[in-house]
Design a protein around this motif. Structure first.
Motif, PDB file in Angstrom:
ATOM      1  N   ILE A  14      33.337  42.841  34.364  1.00  0.00           N
ATOM      2  CA  ILE A  14      34.683  43.356  34.571  1.00  0.00           C
ATOM      3  C   ILE A  14      34.599  44.547  35.511  1.00  0.00           C
ATOM      4  O   ILE A  14      33.996  45.572  35.180  1.00  0.00           O
ATOM      5  N   LEU A  15      35.178  44.419  36.679  1.00  0.00           N
ATOM      6  CA  LEU A  15      35.155  45.457  37.685  1.00  0.00           C
ATOM      7  C   LEU A  15      36.456  46.241  37.602  1.00  0.00           C
ATOM      8  O   LEU A  15      37.529  45.718  37.912  1.00  0.00           O
ATOM      9  N   CYS A  16      36.360  47.483  37.150  1.00  0.00           N
ATOM     10  CA  CYS A  16      37.551  48.297  36.880  1.00  0.00           C
ATOM     11  C   CYS A  16      37.717  49.378  37.941  1.00  0.00           C
ATOM     12  O   CYS A  16      36.784  50.139  38.216  1.00  0.00           O
ATOM     13  N   PHE A  17      38.923  49.444  38.514  1.00  0.00           N
ATOM     14  CA  PHE A  17      39.265  50.573  39.368  1.00  0.00           C
ATOM     15  C   PHE A  17      39.959  51.598  38.488  1.00  0.00           C
ATOM     16  O   PHE A  17      41.063  51.367  37.997  1.00  0.00           O
ATOM     17  N   LEU A  18      39.286  52.741  38.291  1.00  0.00           N
ATOM     18  CA  LEU A  18      39.777  53.756  37.366  1.00  0.00           C
ATOM     19  C   LEU A  18      40.447  54.894  38.119  1.00  0.00           C
ATOM     20  O   LEU A  18      39.949  55.349  39.158  1.00  0.00           O
ATOM     21  N   ILE A  19      41.562  55.368  37.581  1.00  0.00           N
ATOM     22  CA  ILE A  19      42.308  56.469  38.187  1.00  0.00           C
ATOM     23  C   ILE A  19      41.914  57.751  37.462  1.00  0.00           C
ATOM     24  O   ILE A  19      42.610  58.214  36.551  1.00  0.00           O
ATOM     25  N   ALA A  20      40.785  58.314  37.849  1.00  0.00           N
ATOM     26  CA  ALA A  20      40.306  59.514  37.154  1.00  0.00           C
ATOM     27  C   ALA A  20      41.183  60.722  37.437  1.00  0.00           C
ATOM     28  O   ALA A  20      41.214  61.679  36.665  1.00  0.00           O
ATOM     29  N   ILE A  55      43.229  52.691  33.956  1.00  0.00           N
ATOM     30  CA  ILE A  55      42.870  51.541  34.783  1.00  0.00           C
ATOM     31  C   ILE A  55      44.015  51.198  35.728  1.00  0.00           C
ATOM     32  O   ILE A  55      45.157  51.027  35.298  1.00  0.00           O
ATOM     33  N   GLU A  56      43.710  51.115  37.009  1.00  0.00           N
ATOM     34  CA  GLU A  56      44.700  50.644  37.974  1.00  0.00           C
ATOM     35  C   GLU A  56      44.652  49.135  38.110  1.00  0.00           C
ATOM     36  O   GLU A  56      45.672  48.462  38.134  1.00  0.00           O
ATOM     37  N   SER A  57      43.435  48.575  38.175  1.00  0.00           N
ATOM     38  CA  SER A  57      43.294  47.128  38.306  1.00  0.00           C
ATOM     39  C   SER A  57      41.897  46.722  37.864  1.00  0.00           C
ATOM     40  O   SER A  57      40.977  47.546  37.830  1.00  0.00           O
ATOM     41  N   VAL A  58      41.747  45.444  37.491  1.00  0.00           N
ATOM     42  CA  VAL A  58      40.437  44.908  37.127  1.00  0.00           C
ATOM     43  C   VAL A  58      40.246  43.540  37.767  1.00  0.00           C
ATOM     44  O   VAL A  58      41.217  42.811  38.017  1.00  0.00           O
ATOM     45  N   GLU A  59      39.000  43.219  38.046  1.00  0.00           N
ATOM     46  CA  GLU A  59      38.601  41.881  38.461  1.00  0.00           C
ATOM     47  C   GLU A  59      37.623  41.350  37.429  1.00  0.00           C
ATOM     48  O   GLU A  59      36.703  42.065  37.022  1.00  0.00           O
ATOM     49  N   ILE A  60      37.830  40.118  36.989  1.00  0.00           N
ATOM     50  CA  ILE A  60      37.003  39.547  35.921  1.00  0.00           C
ATOM     51  C   ILE A  60      36.203  38.372  36.467  1.00  0.00           C
ATOM     52  O   ILE A  60      36.766  37.442  37.059  1.00  0.00           O
ATOM     53  N   ILE A  61      34.887  38.446  36.269  1.00  0.00           N
ATOM     54  CA  ILE A  61      33.973  37.386  36.696  1.00  0.00           C
ATOM     55  C   ILE A  61      33.323  36.795  35.458  1.00  0.00           C
ATOM     56  O   ILE A  61      32.688  37.521  34.677  1.00  0.00           O
ATOM     57  N   GLN A  62      33.476  35.506  35.241  1.00  0.00           N
ATOM     58  CA  GLN A  62      32.784  34.837  34.149  1.00  0.00           C
ATOM     59  C   GLN A  62      31.459  34.295  34.653  1.00  0.00           C
ATOM     60  O   GLN A  62      31.408  33.585  35.654  1.00  0.00           O
ATOM     61  N   LEU A  63      30.366  34.657  33.984  1.00  0.00           N
ATOM     62  CA  LEU A  63      29.047  34.147  34.345  1.00  0.00           C
ATOM     63  C   LEU A  63      28.869  32.775  33.711  1.00  0.00           C
ATOM     64  O   LEU A  63      28.822  32.633  32.487  1.00  0.00           O
ATOM     65  N   GLU A  64      28.789  31.760  34.551  1.00  0.00           N
ATOM     66  CA  GLU A  64      28.736  30.378  34.079  1.00  0.00           C
ATOM     67  C   GLU A  64      27.499  30.146  33.218  1.00  0.00           C
ATOM     68  O   GLU A  64      26.386  30.539  33.585  1.00  0.00           O
ATOM     69  N   GLU A 329      30.231  50.248  41.454  1.00  0.00           N
ATOM     70  CA  GLU A 329      29.952  49.406  42.604  1.00  0.00           C
ATOM     71  C   GLU A 329      31.199  49.383  43.486  1.00  0.00           C
ATOM     72  O   GLU A 329      32.265  48.954  43.048  1.00  0.00           O
ATOM     73  N   ALA A 330      31.041  49.865  44.719  1.00  0.00           N
ATOM     74  CA  ALA A 330      32.146  49.907  45.680  1.00  0.00           C
ATOM     75  C   ALA A 330      33.387  50.575  45.079  1.00  0.00           C
ATOM     76  O   ALA A 330      34.511  50.098  45.230  1.00  0.00           O
ATOM     77  N   GLY A 331      33.172  51.678  44.370  1.00  0.00           N
ATOM     78  CA  GLY A 331      34.273  52.439  43.810  1.00  0.00           C
ATOM     79  C   GLY A 331      34.818  51.924  42.498  1.00  0.00           C
ATOM     80  O   GLY A 331      35.741  52.528  41.931  1.00  0.00           O
ATOM     81  N   GLN A 332      34.275  50.817  41.994  1.00  0.00           N
ATOM     82  CA  GLN A 332      34.727  50.254  40.724  1.00  0.00           C
ATOM     83  C   GLN A 332      33.646  50.434  39.662  1.00  0.00           C
ATOM     84  O   GLN A 332      32.461  50.281  39.938  1.00  0.00           O
ATOM     85  N   LEU A 333      34.075  50.760  38.447  1.00  0.00           N
ATOM     86  CA  LEU A 333      33.144  50.834  37.329  1.00  0.00           C
ATOM     87  C   LEU A 333      33.017  49.441  36.726  1.00  0.00           C
ATOM     88  O   LEU A 333      34.018  48.838  36.327  1.00  0.00           O
TER      89      LEU A 333
END
Length: 362
Positions: A14-20, A55-64, A329-333
């Protein structure tokens, strides 16, 4: 703190863009900066807030998961190009996925032969190579992403917690006196494994460690950093020397304040049992933010810190074995989560905040 999974669950990144900047516990004068060093006060009594509020936005990657990629707990991952590479504790193997989580390949070289490894204590990527520290055999094995053997380096030093390579040198982390005399957290070796330097001196040793499962070393946008879990200071390498980068000031709540040599498990337990004290921390850093988890009275809250404004917020349940922060990673936690907690996390957000990559779905 780290618990091995005993049941079959799906793993997600889960790649989270956080608004600290919206943190509210501190003010702009909370952090003291001086000569490239930051002292950050931590208030363990600060009100605890929900991660979703930052959290401003998240990207979710499922590991197959396939018969070749059944995963237990994902403790860390690396990237080679657009591939996600991680180690599998269950099978002592290295697995490759696409950046959208599709399984690509895996390899395991278990054994004691010259091109094999018996156990992966440390795992990292440099360039297009996968490096494995085979601790029982005292060597670093280098492979390409397909598992083809490339080289081996004998590591003669002992008492190593973790190891990493950068620019042709190896960096070893140790918590015991070197050669029984020298007290340094880091030993530096040349490309052939010969010691060439010792850095990060300490006065008193803590011979037993509370571990979070993180490597003592981390590369943050090309900068090499070192942190030992029972230390309140994070170090950065500048001009080939490790120097203090930031310290987390718990004041009198720091269990190790004033503590001398730890010579036995009984000594260590006596420190850990101090009521209300913090004895181990795990900072994850980026140039703009810090996500600091710590152990306090059986709970593991986290503090989100904005390095530009000095503001901070304490996050309840910010670190869990089922929902674990790994790196920026690239500004995302980036968190690794299993399927048992994913629904609750997603439901805490607005649907417009969530983006599923590849075949990932709730």
């Amino acid at each position: 703190m780290i618990q091995r999974s005993t049941h079959n669950t799906l793993a997600f990144l889960i790649l989270c863009f956080l608004i600290a900047a919206s943190c509210s516990n501190g003010d702009s004068s909370g952090i003291v900066f001086k000569d490239g060093f930051a002292s950050i006060p931590i208030d363990i009594d600060a009100p605890r807030q929900n991660l979703a509020d930052f959290i401003e936005s998240v990207e979710i990657i499922q590991l197959e998961e396939t018969p070749n990629s059944l995963l237990g707990d994902v403790m860390e991952y690396e990237r080679i190009g657009k591939s996600i590479v991680l180690r599998n504790f269950n099978t002592n193997s290295v697995i490759q996925f696409t950046e959208e989580g599709k399984y690509v390949s895996s390899f395991s070289k278990s054994g004691n032969g010259p091109q094999e490894y018996s156990f992966i204590l440390s795992f990292w990527v440099e360039g297009n190579s996968v490096f494995i520290y085979d601790s029982p055999n005292g060597r670093v094995q280098e492979y390409d992403i397909q598992g083809n053997y490339k080289s081996s380096t004998r590591i003669t030093q002992s008492a190593i917690n973790s190891i990493i390579s950068k620019s042709g040198k190896f960096y070893l982390s140790t918590i015991r006196p070197i050669d029984g005399v020298h007290r340094f957290y880091t030993i530096i070796l040349d490309s052939e494994g010969n010691p060439i330097d010792m850095q990060i001196p300490y006065e008193y040793g803590k011979l037993i460690i509370n571990g979070w499962g993180y490597s003592d070393f981390a590369l943050v946008e090309g900068e090499l950093m070192h942190h030992y879990a029972n230390n309140d200071t994070l170090y950065i390498q500048r001009n080939d020397q490790f120097e203090p980068y930031m310290s987390f000031d718990f004041g009198d709540n720091w269990a190790w304040k004033g503590v001398g040599e730890i010579e036995s498990m009984e000594d260590f337990d006596e420190v850990r049992r101090q009521e209300g004290k913090v004895n181990t921390i795990a900072p994850i850093v980026s140039p703009d933010q810090v996500y600091l988890s710590y152990l306090h009275d059986g709970a593991t809250p986290s503090v989100l810190i904005d390095l530009k404004t000095g503001k901070s917020a304490t996050i309840r349940g910010g670190y869990q074995s089922e929902f674990r922060p790994i790196k920026y990673e690239a500004g995302q936690l980036v968190f690794v989560a299993n399927s048992t907690v994913l629904a609750d996390f997603v439901n805490s957000l607005n649907s417009s905040q969530v983006n599923y990559l590849g075949d990932a779905s709730l």
